[in-house]
Design a protein around this motif. Structure first.
Motif, PDB file in Angstrom:
ATOM      1  N   ALA A  81      -5.114  -0.995 -14.377  1.00 22.67           N
ATOM      2  CA  ALA A  81      -3.719  -1.408 -14.547  1.00 22.67           C
ATOM      3  C   ALA A  81      -3.376  -2.571 -13.618  1.00 22.67           C
ATOM      4  N   VAL A  82      -3.867  -2.535 -12.389  1.00 24.23           N
ATOM      5  CA  VAL A  82      -3.600  -3.616 -11.436  1.00 24.23           C
ATOM      6  C   VAL A  82      -4.250  -4.914 -11.913  1.00 24.23           C
ATOM      7  N   ALA A  83      -5.504  -4.823 -12.368  1.00 21.20           N
ATOM      8  CA  ALA A  83      -6.187  -6.017 -12.867  1.00 21.20           C
ATOM      9  C   ALA A  83      -5.431  -6.622 -14.044  1.00 21.20           C
ATOM     10  N   HIS A  84      -4.954  -5.771 -14.941  1.00 22.68           N
ATOM     11  CA  HIS A  84      -4.199  -6.274 -16.094  1.00 22.68           C
ATOM     12  C   HIS A  84      -2.877  -6.879 -15.652  1.00 22.68           C
ATOM     13  N   LEU A  85      -2.235  -6.255 -14.665  1.00 25.76           N
ATOM     14  CA  LEU A  85      -0.956  -6.758 -14.159  1.00 25.76           C
ATOM     15  C   LEU A  85      -1.093  -8.197 -13.663  1.00 25.76           C
ATOM     16  N   PHE A  86      -2.159  -8.458 -12.903  1.00 31.59           N
ATOM     17  CA  PHE A  86      -2.362  -9.804 -12.369  1.00 31.59           C
ATOM     18  C   PHE A  86      -2.884 -10.763 -13.432  1.00 31.59           C
ATOM     19  N   PHE A  87      -3.689 -10.264 -14.353  1.00 31.82           N
ATOM     20  CA  PHE A  87      -4.347 -11.129 -15.327  1.00 31.82           C
ATOM     21  C   PHE A  87      -3.441 -11.547 -16.479  1.00 31.82           C
TER      22      PHE A  87
ATOM     23  N   ASP B  50     -13.068 -14.724  -2.959  1.00 31.84           N
ATOM     24  CA  ASP B  50     -12.459 -13.704  -3.806  1.00 31.84           C
ATOM     25  C   ASP B  50     -11.786 -12.579  -3.021  1.00 31.84           C
ATOM     26  N   ILE B  51     -11.197 -11.642  -3.782  1.00 31.77           N
ATOM     27  CA  ILE B  51     -10.464 -10.501  -3.236  1.00 31.77           C
ATOM     28  C   ILE B  51     -11.049  -9.216  -3.818  1.00 31.77           C
ATOM     29  N   ALA B  52     -11.234  -8.208  -2.988  1.00 26.60           N
ATOM     30  CA  ALA B  52     -11.671  -6.888  -3.450  1.00 26.60           C
ATOM     31  C   ALA B  52     -10.595  -5.869  -3.099  1.00 26.60           C
ATOM     32  N   MET B  53     -10.152  -5.104  -4.104  1.00 27.79           N
ATOM     33  CA  MET B  53      -9.149  -4.061  -3.875  1.00 27.79           C
ATOM     34  C   MET B  53      -9.733  -2.709  -4.275  1.00 27.79           C
ATOM     35  N   GLY B  54      -9.937  -1.849  -3.296  1.00 26.84           N
ATOM     36  CA  GLY B  54     -10.430  -0.501  -3.552  1.00 26.84           C
ATOM     37  C   GLY B  54      -9.294   0.497  -3.474  1.00 26.84           C
ATOM     38  N   ILE B  55      -9.242   1.416  -4.452  1.00 26.03           N
ATOM     39  CA  ILE B  55      -8.151   2.390  -4.524  1.00 26.03           C
ATOM     40  C   ILE B  55      -8.730   3.799  -4.474  1.00 26.03           C
ATOM     41  N   SER B  56      -8.181   4.643  -3.602  1.00 24.07           N
ATOM     42  CA  SER B  56      -8.630   6.034  -3.476  1.00 24.07           C
ATOM     43  C   SER B  56      -7.475   6.851  -2.914  1.00 24.07           C
TER      44      SER B  56
ATOM     45  N   ARG C 200       2.038  12.172  -5.541  1.00 26.44           N
ATOM     46  CA  ARG C 200       2.948  11.275  -4.832  1.00 26.44           C
ATOM     47  C   ARG C 200       2.211  10.026  -4.339  1.00 26.44           C
ATOM     48  N   ILE C 201       0.967  10.197  -3.902  1.00 29.41           N
ATOM     49  CA  ILE C 201       0.178   9.057  -3.432  1.00 29.41           C
ATOM     50  C   ILE C 201       0.004   8.041  -4.548  1.00 29.41           C
ATOM     51  N   GLN C 202      -0.396   8.518  -5.732  1.00 28.67           N
ATOM     52  CA  GLN C 202      -0.635   7.598  -6.843  1.00 28.67           C
ATOM     53  C   GLN C 202       0.642   6.895  -7.280  1.00 28.67           C
ATOM     54  N   GLU C 203       1.755   7.622  -7.267  1.00 33.88           N
ATOM     55  CA  GLU C 203       3.026   7.002  -7.644  1.00 33.88           C
ATOM     56  C   GLU C 203       3.404   5.902  -6.659  1.00 33.88           C
ATOM     57  N   ALA C 204       3.230   6.191  -5.370  1.00 40.50           N
ATOM     58  CA  ALA C 204       3.574   5.199  -4.354  1.00 40.50           C
ATOM     59  C   ALA C 204       2.604   4.021  -4.381  1.00 40.50           C
ATOM     60  N   GLN C 205       1.327   4.295  -4.634  1.00 44.33           N
ATOM     61  CA  GLN C 205       0.352   3.210  -4.735  1.00 44.33           C
ATOM     62  C   GLN C 205       0.700   2.263  -5.886  1.00 44.33           C
ATOM     63  N   ALA C 206       1.137   2.826  -7.002  1.00 48.71           N
ATOM     64  CA  ALA C 206       1.541   1.991  -8.138  1.00 48.71           C
ATOM     65  C   ALA C 206       2.695   1.079  -7.743  1.00 48.71           C
TER      66      ALA C 206
ATOM     67  N   HIS D  63       2.735  -3.165  -7.555  1.00 44.47           N
ATOM     68  CA  HIS D  63       3.723  -4.013  -8.233  1.00 44.47           C
ATOM     69  C   HIS D  63       4.446  -4.916  -7.232  1.00 44.47           C
ATOM     70  N   VAL D  64       4.701  -4.401  -6.036  1.00 46.14           N
ATOM     71  CA  VAL D  64       5.332  -5.222  -5.007  1.00 46.14           C
ATOM     72  C   VAL D  64       4.383  -6.351  -4.598  1.00 46.14           C
ATOM     73  N   LEU D  65       3.090  -6.039  -4.461  1.00 47.21           N
ATOM     74  CA  LEU D  65       2.111  -7.068  -4.126  1.00 47.21           C
ATOM     75  C   LEU D  65       2.063  -8.149  -5.200  1.00 47.21           C
ATOM     76  N   TRP D  66       2.063  -7.714  -6.455  1.00 49.27           N
ATOM     77  CA  TRP D  66       2.032  -8.671  -7.567  1.00 49.27           C
ATOM     78  C   TRP D  66       3.252  -9.593  -7.510  1.00 49.27           C
TER      79      TRP D  66
END
Length: 231
Positions: free
Chosen positions: A81-87, A149-155, A207-213, A217-220
């Protein structure tokens, strides 16, 4: 087991649906309050880090860098979803500068170069079978990534070994590294390979996943605003 996890789903002895509906409504309101409270806490604790991260990403994109995202399970779908958001290309605000953006109404912005390392099932299964699951992201970054480049790891736990290995490989290559985690940060916080570590202060996966999302979006938006200002 279901009764213990979701007691409001158990059949009501009286057949009256009102207690069930009341319990569901109360549970929904409580969860909504938890989400709002956590997002406010994230803003307080991580606000400066998110701003710094957004600035670093904007600088990398402006210099021709690409974004690679990765994670497991639910974090895999978040990475996509993040990749699509930026792309994805974005059309400008219909009401123009009044929304705080400088683009003219209807203007179309090109998408930024971004891809998820979790999308190619054939590649993932090949690497897992031939090398090991812990290498599925590191090997892709070794082949595709550069220092620009940029690498974003999510966990959610911060303890996913393949995500940590991916960030370590990205750091070795000189990439900008971003880590999104929860539950204290886990190995992601200890590996020393993350330039911008954003740890959600919650033990709840949901809650973690909701906040990460929200953070993504704020980063984008931060990146887009920064690029608009320098265009």
């Amino acid at each position: 087991m279901t009764d213990a996890l979701y007691p409001f789903l158990s059949p009501a002895e009286s057949g009256d649906a009102e207690p069930l509906l009341s319990t569901v409504a109360r549970s929904t309101v409580e969860k909504a309050r938890e989400i709002v409270a956590l997002r406010r806490e994230v803003l307080t604790l991580l606000g400066p880090r998110i701003v710094a991260c957004g600035a670093a990403l904007a600088e990398a994109f402006a210099a021709g860098g690409r974004l690679f995202t990765f994670g497991n399970g639910g974090s895999s779908t978040d990475a996509q979803a993040v990749a699509h958001l930026f792309f994805a290309p974005e059309r400008g605000p219909e009401h123009g500068p009044g929304h705080g953006l400088t683009r003219r109404p209807g203007a179309r912005r090109h998408g930024l170069p971004a891809m998820s390392l979790t999308a190619d099932v054939a590649l993932l299964t090949a690497l897992t079978n031939d090398i090991g699951f812990e290498a599925v992201f590191a090997r892709q970054l070794a082949a595709l990534g550069t220092a620009a480049d940029i690498a974003m790891g999510i966990s959610t736990s911060g303890g996913s070994l393949n995500v940590v290995r991916g960030l370590q490989e990205a750091k070795r290559l000189g990439m900008v590294t971003v880590g999104l985690a929860g539950s204290g940060g886990g190995q992601m916080a200890e590996c020393g390979a993350v330039d911008h570590l954003l740890v959600i202060p919650s033990p709840s996966v949901h809650r973690i996943q909701e906040a990460q999302a929200t953070v993504c979006h704020v980063l984008w938006e931060s990146v887009r605003r920064a690029l608009d200002e320098t265009a």
